[in-house]
Design a protein around this motif. Structure first.
Motif, short mmCIF file in Angstrom:
data_model
loop_
_atom_site.label_atom_id
_atom_site.label_comp_id
_atom_site.label_asym_id
_atom_site.label_seq_id
_atom_site.Cartn_x
_atom_site.Cartn_y
_atom_site.Cartn_z
N ASN A 139 -9.25 2.18 -5.20
CA ASN A 139 -9.50 0.78 -4.85
C ASN A 139 -8.20 0.00 -4.65
N GLU A 142 -6.91 1.07 -1.22
CA GLU A 142 -7.79 0.61 -0.15
C GLU A 142 -7.68 -0.89 0.07
N SER A 143 -7.49 -1.65 -0.99
CA SER A 143 -7.39 -3.11 -0.89
C SER A 143 -6.02 -3.57 -0.44
N GLN A 145 -3.39 -3.63 -2.36
CA GLN A 145 -2.60 -4.13 -3.48
C GLN A 145 -1.49 -3.16 -3.88
#
Length: 372
Positions: A139, A142-143, A145
């Motif tokens: 995540n 994917e984001s 960050q």
């Protein structure tokens, strides 16, 4: 002996070389900054010319793999080639941080083997970001960050890490690299805890399996408690009376634990392989692997049909595993790793054949083989 050097002379030569090395390293860092300036200028020009996407790519996995491979090939000793490559790994890490510091997510908490793998691959200059789960690592990347993530995929004793394979099923991320880490487990306890005090041992379930014989021989009556990670076990052992943990060097250092026993893994060659995940395609390095997920139609000889194109092309498989399909009962998908790059003509031909006979084919990426 009048011909021999005395200690002061040798030390003076070392001091001179240290100064020269320092000057050369800083010259290399200056060139790295020039590279960053050139990339930024090219991106600005591309945007001015109307390019829809002109993102600057600072980290090139295939380039770093090529550089490290050349360093090892030309090494003449007396330092071992991998030691020299590790030194250059840190120099490259520091230079890359001058271009743009990278954030790398890893399966935490602090002190895990996954963090050690992240540092081995990227060097100490990256900003490592701890995540509680493998899904959390995916995540974060994917984001956007984090630039990259590091996840465990395979242990030489216990096999594949299914949570990692399952996350690839739904993720659009690419595999950008791999890193292998020799795993040495130690029995750890707080400084005030003696062996006679121990009534429970915390560690990860896989580590319990990797140290099963040693634990049965030395601590058969002590309660073994599985926790989310070795680092979590080390954290608990640091604060709970009568508790010990099994962990590695980073966990021992991070939580200031003493080693009651060292290298307690049952297999002395115990090694874990980790994957580097990111969003960009990696260009060929000349020594690559490719990973795919493929699902065949449920019919006799289906697996043979999937593997036959590799045999015909003379391409070596390095891994084959199965996972249950999420869409059909008693159906399976295959996780296949093999030598070569998706841009190689023979690999592209294999993928084209697989697409014709499968109901799902998902390339996970081509990436350099582990160098150090």
């Amino acid at each position: 002996m009048t011909d021999s050097k005395d200690l002061d002379q040798v030390r003076s030569e070392i001091d001179t070389l240290d100064q020269q090395l320092q000057e050369l390293i800083n010259r290399r860092a200056g060139l790295a900054q020039e590279v960053a300036d050139i990339k930024m200028a090219e991106a600005q020009q591309a945007r001015a010319d109307g390019a829809e996407s002109a993102e600057v790519v600072f980290y090139r996995p295939e380039r770093e793999a090529q550089v490290l491979a050349r360093i090892m090939e030309r090494n003449q000793g007396p330092l071992p080639a991998k030691n020299v490559a590790a030194i250059f790994r840190e120099i490259m890490s520091a230079c890359l941080a001058l271009e743009r510091p990278m954030q790398v997510a890893y399966l935490g908490p602090e002190g895990t083997f996954t963090q050690a793998a992240a540092i081995k691959h990227f060097g100490h200059a990256v900003l490592d970001v701890s995540q509680d789960t493998i899904a959390g690592v995916f995540n974060q990347v994917e984001s956007g960050q984090c630039n990259y993530g590091v996840v465990p995929v395979e242990n030489s004793t216990e096999g594949m890490v299914n949570h990692t394979l399952d996350n690839f099923m739904d993720s659009g991320l690419q595999i950008c690299g791999e890193v292998e880490l020799r795993i040495h487990h130690h029995l750890l306890a707080a400084a005030h805890t003696s062996a006679a005090d121990i009534v429970k041992i915390y560690t990860h379930q896989q580590t319990l399996a990797q140290c099963r014989d040693w634990l049965e021989a030395h601590w058969p009556q002590v309660e073994k408690i599985a926790v989310s990670s070795n680092a979590m076990g080390a954290r608990l052992a640091a604060s709970e009376p009568g508790a010990a943990a099994i962990g590695g060097d980073m966990a021992a250092t991070q939580y200031e634990l003493q080693r009651l026993a060292e290298n307690i893994e049952d297999n002395p060659d115990n090694t874990t392989r980790f994957l580097i995940i990111g969003s960009e395609e990696v260009l060929p390095s000349g020594n690559d692997k490719t990973s795919i997920i493929v699902a065949s139609r449920n019919r006799p000889g289906a697996l043979f049909a999937l593997l036959e194109p590799f045999r015909q092309a003379g391409v070596s498989l390095t891994r084959l595993d199965t996972r249950p399909s999420r869409t059909e009962k008693w159906a399976y998908v295959f996780f296949i790793e093999f030598e070569g790059h998706l841009r190689d003509p023979n690999v592209a031909a294999i993928v084209a054949q697989l697409e014709e006979q499968s109901i799902l084919l998902k390339p996970l990426g081509s990436y350099p083989k582990a160098v150090i």
